[in-house]
Design a protein around this motif. Structure first.
Motif, PDB file in Angstrom:
ATOM      1  N   ARG A 224      30.498  26.824  45.370  1.00  0.00           N
ATOM      2  CA  ARG A 224      29.364  27.646  44.917  1.00  0.00           C
ATOM      3  C   ARG A 224      29.309  28.986  45.638  1.00  0.00           C
ATOM      4  O   ARG A 224      28.858  29.987  45.079  1.00  0.00           O
ATOM      5  N   ASN A 225      29.743  29.017  46.892  1.00  0.00           N
ATOM      6  CA  ASN A 225      29.720  30.277  47.641  1.00  0.00           C
ATOM      7  C   ASN A 225      30.674  31.317  47.059  1.00  0.00           C
ATOM      8  O   ASN A 225      30.520  32.513  47.318  1.00  0.00           O
ATOM      9  N   ALA A 226      31.668  30.863  46.280  1.00  0.00           N
ATOM     10  CA  ALA A 226      32.615  31.800  45.681  1.00  0.00           C
ATOM     11  C   ALA A 226      31.926  32.723  44.684  1.00  0.00           C
ATOM     12  O   ALA A 226      32.415  33.831  44.420  1.00  0.00           O
ATOM     13  N   ILE A 227      30.800  32.294  44.134  1.00  0.00           N
ATOM     14  CA  ILE A 227      30.067  33.133  43.183  1.00  0.00           C
ATOM     15  C   ILE A 227      29.591  34.420  43.862  1.00  0.00           C
ATOM     16  O   ILE A 227      29.657  35.510  43.279  1.00  0.00           O
ATOM     17  N   PHE A 228      29.132  34.311  45.105  1.00  0.00           N
ATOM     18  CA  PHE A 228      28.642  35.489  45.813  1.00  0.00           C
ATOM     19  C   PHE A 228      29.787  36.467  46.120  1.00  0.00           C
ATOM     20  O   PHE A 228      29.607  37.686  46.054  1.00  0.00           O
ATOM     21  N   VAL A 229      30.962  35.929  46.444  1.00  0.00           N
ATOM     22  CA  VAL A 229      32.123  36.797  46.676  1.00  0.00           C
ATOM     23  C   VAL A 229      32.519  37.485  45.374  1.00  0.00           C
ATOM     24  O   VAL A 229      32.842  38.681  45.368  1.00  0.00           O
ATOM     25  N   PHE A 230      32.471  36.752  44.283  1.00  0.00           N
ATOM     26  CA  PHE A 230      32.804  37.311  42.973  1.00  0.00           C
ATOM     27  C   PHE A 230      31.851  38.450  42.611  1.00  0.00           C
ATOM     28  O   PHE A 230      32.288  39.525  42.163  1.00  0.00           O
ATOM     29  N   LEU A 231      30.568  38.246  42.830  1.00  0.00           N
ATOM     30  CA  LEU A 231      29.575  39.281  42.522  1.00  0.00           C
ATOM     31  C   LEU A 231      29.731  40.486  43.450  1.00  0.00           C
ATOM     32  O   LEU A 231      29.566  41.637  43.024  1.00  0.00           O
TER      33      LEU A 231
END
Length: 327
Positions: A224-231
């Protein structure tokens, strides 16, 4: 024990030699850089997943020594850089602890989640792309030279419709500047993931696997933390310059992770359906040719984020007996 250690060290050294030769092939054939670079990860992953940390450390050191002696010290450092990525992934894959520490049964062992391995894989792929770009001196001038060489070839064609005007050339240079690291990031992640999957199959076939084989469609998801890196990568694209280039590489790497996760989720959701095979084939074909289907798969990967932990029986613990339910 000494013979065993010598065998492990020899296997690691052979894997490092193979990886160094593949990295050399990547530098000799720039057009095949990503392919040979990903293939160089395969021997490192095999020894790491099958023989553990000692073998994989030996492989990384051997790759650096062979590269430094056979080519140059800078090439040796470059070989070590590429070898460290699969070495770290194999280390993470072999991490395990008692499931009781996570609130699970005492007789089970919990392995490092595949979603967290994917998070590290995408992050390391983005870092490698940025470092390689810095070493190559990747910038607008370099891309402009490549585009100008292509335009000069097109202008020599007798067909007037193939010749490009200056406005189109400038837009092409601007687009290619950020498209190249983005595409490199996507391809690098998919190639590394393919190498990881192949290494798991090879090691499992030889019964050397330390980590049990997992059901990929149900286990392969992004953290789920990958979403913040993506954004954050999307936001960085709006700043231009070096932040945008780093954002493009990161966006491509993590975007590929979510796309692969989306396809895995699609495989899992369509299990047992009569129309599963034709739908999957249609999704793959349309995703290769069209942008909208690929974007839908990306959204599915962004939506279906979770952490699946593989559990296996602990060899040192007794499996509890089931109560007798006979009447």
């Amino acid at each position: 024990m000494k013979n065993l250690n010598a065998k492990v060290l020899a296997i690691g050294a052979l894997a490092g030699l193979t990886a160094a030769l593949l990295v050399y092939g990547a530098t000799v054939q720039p057009l095949l850089f990503i392919l040979f670079g990903a293939l160089s990860a395969l021997p490192i992953l095999i020894v790491g997943l099958g023989w553990g940390n000692i073998a994989v450390i030996t492989a990384v050191v051997a790759a650096g020594v062979v590269g430094a002696v056979g080519q140059s010290p800078s090439f040796g450092l470059f070989a070590v850089l590429l070898a460290l990525v699969p070495a770290w992934l194999s280390h993470l894959a072999n991490l395990a602890r008692p499931a009781s520490e996570l609130g699970g049964p005492e007789h089970l062992t919990a392995w490092y989640p595949l979603s967290d391995i994917m998070l590290h894989l995408c992050g390391l792929a983005a870092v490698v792309i940025v470092i390689v770009g810095a070493i190559m001196g990747y910038n607008a001038d370099l891309v402009g030279q490549v585009v100008d060489a292509y335009v000069s070839v097109m202008n020599q064609q007798p067909q007037p419709e193939l010749q490009l005007n200056p406005a189109v050339i400038d837009k092409t240079k601007s687009l290619m500047l950020y498209a190249i690291p983005l595409v490199w990031g996507m391809i690098w992640v998919m190639m590394l993931l393919a190498a990881y999957y192949m290494a798991i199959r090879i090691v499992a076939a030889s019964s050397r696997n330390l980590r049990p084989r997992e059901d990929i469609p149900s286990a392969l998801r992004m953290n789920r933390n990958a979403i913040f890196v993506f954004l954050a990568a999307v936001v960085a694209m709006f700043f231009g310059g070096i932040p945008a280039l780093i954002g493009a590489a990161t966006l491509g790497a993590f975007g590929a992770g979510f796309i692969v996760s989306g396809f895995a989720s699609l495989h899992y959701r369509t299990r047992g359906k009569d129309w599963r095979i034709p739908v999957l084939i249609l999704c793959y074909l349309t995703s290769l040719m069209l942008t909208v289907p690929l974007f839908i798969i990306l959204v599915l990967g962004l939506y279906d984020t979770r952490k699946a932990i593989a559990l296996t029986p602990n060899k040192n613990a007794e499996i509890p007996k089931q109560p007798d339910t006979k009447i």
